[in-house]
Scaffold this motif. Structure first.
Motif, PDB file in Angstrom:
ATOM      1  N   LEU A  18      11.539  -6.524   3.859  1.00  0.00           N
ATOM      2  CA  LEU A  18      11.877  -5.842   5.102  1.00  0.00           C
ATOM      3  C   LEU A  18      11.446  -6.648   6.324  1.00  0.00           C
ATOM      4  CD1 LEU A  18      12.956  -3.427   6.631  1.00  0.00           C
ATOM      5  CD2 LEU A  18      10.782  -2.265   6.227  1.00  0.00           C
ATOM      6  N   GLY A  19      10.210  -7.158   6.321  1.00  0.00           N
ATOM      7  CA  GLY A  19       9.720  -7.939   7.462  1.00  0.00           C
ATOM      8  C   GLY A  19      10.568  -9.171   7.720  1.00  0.00           C
ATOM      9  N   GLN A  20      10.979  -9.844   6.640  1.00  0.00           N
ATOM     10  CA  GLN A  20      11.822 -11.034   6.781  1.00  0.00           C
ATOM     11  C   GLN A  20      13.186 -10.663   7.347  1.00  0.00           C
ATOM     12  OE1 GLN A  20      11.564 -12.352   2.666  1.00  0.00           O
ATOM     13  NE2 GLN A  20      10.421 -14.156   3.318  1.00  0.00           N
ATOM     14  N   LEU A  21      13.723  -9.523   6.907  1.00  0.00           N
ATOM     15  CA  LEU A  21      15.031  -9.080   7.403  1.00  0.00           C
ATOM     16  C   LEU A  21      14.983  -8.827   8.906  1.00  0.00           C
ATOM     17  CD1 LEU A  21      17.968  -8.083   6.790  1.00  0.00           C
ATOM     18  CD2 LEU A  21      16.956  -5.801   6.736  1.00  0.00           C
ATOM     19  N   LEU A  22      13.925  -8.171   9.373  1.00  0.00           N
ATOM     20  CA  LEU A  22      13.805  -7.884  10.805  1.00  0.00           C
ATOM     21  C   LEU A  22      13.761  -9.175  11.620  1.00  0.00           C
ATOM     22  CD1 LEU A  22      11.233  -4.945  10.675  1.00  0.00           C
ATOM     23  CD2 LEU A  22      13.704  -4.772  11.037  1.00  0.00           C
ATOM     24  N   LYS A  23      13.066 -10.185  11.094  1.00  0.00           N
ATOM     25  CA  LYS A  23      13.010 -11.479  11.785  1.00  0.00           C
ATOM     26  C   LYS A  23      14.362 -12.182  11.726  1.00  0.00           C
ATOM     27  CE  LYS A  23       9.497 -13.133   9.539  1.00  0.00           C
ATOM     28  NZ  LYS A  23       8.439 -14.036   9.066  1.00  0.00           N
ATOM     29  N   LEU A  24      15.001 -12.183  10.559  1.00  0.00           N
ATOM     30  CA  LEU A  24      16.298 -12.833  10.382  1.00  0.00           C
ATOM     31  C   LEU A  24      17.338 -12.254  11.336  1.00  0.00           C
ATOM     32  CD1 LEU A  24      18.140 -14.746   8.665  1.00  0.00           C
ATOM     33  CD2 LEU A  24      18.559 -12.779   7.184  1.00  0.00           C
ATOM     34  N   ALA A  25      17.325 -10.949  11.506  1.00  0.00           N
ATOM     35  CA  ALA A  25      18.305 -10.283  12.365  1.00  0.00           C
ATOM     36  C   ALA A  25      17.974 -10.447  13.844  1.00  0.00           C
ATOM     37  CB  ALA A  25      18.374  -8.803  12.011  1.00  0.00           C
ATOM     38  N   GLY A  26      16.756 -10.933  14.136  1.00  0.00           N
ATOM     39  CA  GLY A  26      16.371 -11.159  15.523  1.00  0.00           C
ATOM     40  C   GLY A  26      15.941  -9.910  16.273  1.00  0.00           C
ATOM     41  N   VAL A  27      15.600  -8.840  15.551  1.00  0.00           N
ATOM     42  CA  VAL A  27      15.184  -7.608  16.233  1.00  0.00           C
ATOM     43  C   VAL A  27      13.680  -7.585  16.497  1.00  0.00           C
ATOM     44  CG1 VAL A  27      17.149  -6.248  15.437  1.00  0.00           C
ATOM     45  CG2 VAL A  27      15.040  -6.265  14.091  1.00  0.00           C
ATOM     46  N   VAL A  28      12.927  -8.485  15.847  1.00  0.00           N
ATOM     47  CA  VAL A  28      11.509  -8.681  16.173  1.00  0.00           C
ATOM     48  C   VAL A  28      11.294 -10.180  16.387  1.00  0.00           C
ATOM     49  CG1 VAL A  28      10.693  -6.657  14.904  1.00  0.00           C
ATOM     50  CG2 VAL A  28      10.762  -8.875  13.751  1.00  0.00           C
ATOM     51  N   GLN A  29      10.224 -10.518  17.129  1.00  0.00           N
ATOM     52  CA  GLN A  29       9.979 -11.922  17.450  1.00  0.00           C
ATOM     53  C   GLN A  29       9.334 -12.691  16.306  1.00  0.00           C
ATOM     54  OE1 GLN A  29       7.611 -11.500  20.967  1.00  0.00           O
ATOM     55  NE2 GLN A  29       9.392 -11.481  22.307  1.00  0.00           N
ATOM     56  N   ASP A  30       8.437 -12.019  15.558  1.00  0.00           N
ATOM     57  CA  ASP A  30       7.684 -12.730  14.529  1.00  0.00           C
ATOM     58  C   ASP A  30       7.157 -11.758  13.479  1.00  0.00           C
ATOM     59  OD1 ASP A  30       5.442 -11.454  15.701  1.00  0.00           O
ATOM     60  OD2 ASP A  30       5.140 -13.143  17.054  1.00  0.00           O
ATOM     61  N   MET A  33       4.840  -8.891  14.706  1.00  0.00           N
ATOM     62  CA  MET A  33       5.553  -7.766  15.303  1.00  0.00           C
ATOM     63  C   MET A  33       6.249  -6.936  14.219  1.00  0.00           C
ATOM     64  SD  MET A  33       8.367  -7.725  18.349  1.00  0.00           S
ATOM     65  CE  MET A  33       9.068  -6.176  18.903  1.00  0.00           C
ATOM     66  N   ALA A  34       6.815  -7.615  13.219  1.00  0.00           N
ATOM     67  CA  ALA A  34       7.464  -6.904  12.110  1.00  0.00           C
ATOM     68  C   ALA A  34       6.457  -5.986  11.423  1.00  0.00           C
ATOM     69  CB  ALA A  34       8.053  -7.898  11.108  1.00  0.00           C
ATOM     70  N   ARG A  35       5.265  -6.515  11.152  1.00  0.00           N
ATOM     71  CA  ARG A  35       4.231  -5.712  10.495  1.00  0.00           C
ATOM     72  C   ARG A  35       3.876  -4.502  11.352  1.00  0.00           C
ATOM     73  NH1 ARG A  35       0.187  -9.315  10.042  1.00  0.00           N
ATOM     74  NH2 ARG A  35      -0.826  -8.591  11.938  1.00  0.00           N
ATOM     75  N   VAL A  50      10.022   3.785   6.292  1.00  0.00           N
ATOM     76  CA  VAL A  50       9.352   2.882   5.353  1.00  0.00           C
ATOM     77  C   VAL A  50       8.125   2.319   6.062  1.00  0.00           C
ATOM     78  CG1 VAL A  50       9.576   0.725   4.071  1.00  0.00           C
ATOM     79  CG2 VAL A  50      11.493   2.312   4.174  1.00  0.00           C
ATOM     80  N   MET A  51       6.977   2.344   5.371  1.00  0.00           N
ATOM     81  CA  MET A  51       5.720   1.894   5.980  1.00  0.00           C
ATOM     82  C   MET A  51       5.220   0.566   5.390  1.00  0.00           C
ATOM     83  SD  MET A  51       5.142   4.474   8.072  1.00  0.00           S
ATOM     84  CE  MET A  51       3.416   4.621   8.485  1.00  0.00           C
ATOM     85  N   ARG A  52       5.988  -0.039   4.481  1.00  0.00           N
ATOM     86  CA  ARG A  52       5.568  -1.303   3.854  1.00  0.00           C
ATOM     87  C   ARG A  52       6.581  -2.388   4.190  1.00  0.00           C
ATOM     88  NH1 ARG A  52       6.511  -0.075  -1.401  1.00  0.00           N
ATOM     89  NH2 ARG A  52       6.232  -2.253  -1.887  1.00  0.00           N
ATOM     90  N   ARG A  53       6.133  -3.439   4.884  1.00  0.00           N
ATOM     91  CA  ARG A  53       7.078  -4.489   5.287  1.00  0.00           C
ATOM     92  C   ARG A  53       7.510  -5.340   4.105  1.00  0.00           C
ATOM     93  NH1 ARG A  53       3.776  -9.539   7.583  1.00  0.00           N
ATOM     94  NH2 ARG A  53       1.947  -9.172   6.350  1.00  0.00           N
ATOM     95  N   GLY A  54       6.798  -5.261   2.975  1.00  0.00           N
ATOM     96  CA  GLY A  54       7.151  -6.057   1.794  1.00  0.00           C
ATOM     97  C   GLY A  54       8.181  -5.395   0.896  1.00  0.00           C
ATOM     98  N   VAL A  55       8.628  -4.187   1.259  1.00  0.00           N
ATOM     99  CA  VAL A  55       9.613  -3.494   0.421  1.00  0.00           C
ATOM    100  C   VAL A  55      10.883  -4.342   0.350  1.00  0.00           C
ATOM    101  CG1 VAL A  55      10.635  -2.094   2.273  1.00  0.00           C
ATOM    102  CG2 VAL A  55      10.652  -1.236  -0.050  1.00  0.00           C
ATOM    103  N   GLN A  56      11.488  -4.386  -0.837  1.00  0.00           N
ATOM    104  CA  GLN A  56      12.684  -5.208  -1.046  1.00  0.00           C
ATOM    105  C   GLN A  56      13.933  -4.467  -0.574  1.00  0.00           C
ATOM    106  OE1 GLN A  56      12.793  -8.448  -2.347  1.00  0.00           O
ATOM    107  NE2 GLN A  56      10.566  -8.364  -2.172  1.00  0.00           N
TER     108      GLN A  56
END
Length: 75
Positions: A18-30, A33-35, A50-56
Motif C-alpha cells: 500500500l505504501g509503495q502504491l501511494l508513492k507510485l501514484a504520486g499522492v504522497v511525497q515519500d 508520509m505514506a506511513r 486500512v491501518m497497515r501500509r505493508g498490506v498487499q
C-alpha cells in the motif's frame, strides 16, 4: 453526486504494498508520509479503512486517499 472514475495505476508485479502504491501514484511525497496517512486511518482499500501500509494490493482493488481514487491495474 457521483464519484469520479478512479485513476488507473499500473503495477508490474502481481501485488504491491500500500505504501509503495501511494508513492507510485504520486499522492504522497515519500514513505514517511505514506506511513503517517495510513496509520492515521486516512486510506481505504475497497471501501474499508486500512491501518497497515505493508498490506498487499492487487489489480482490481480501489484505494482512496484525500479524495483521490486509484484503481490498481496490471501493467
Amino acid at each position: 453526486m457521483t464519484q469520479p472514475d478512479p485513476q488507473p495505476v499500473p503495477i508490474r508485479d502481481e501485488s504491491i504494498r500500500l505504501g509503495q502504491l501511494l508513492k507510485l501514484a504520486g499522492v504522497v511525497q515519500d514513505g514517511a508520509m505514506a506511513r503517517m496517512v495510513v496509520e492515521n486511518g486516512e486510506v481505504t482499500v475497497d471501501g474499508e479503512t486500512v491501518m497497515r501500509r505493508g498490506v498487499q494490493i492487487r489489480p482490481g482493488q480501489v484505494v482512496e486517499y484525500a479524495g483521490q481514487r486509484l484503481l490498481v491495474t496490471s501493467d
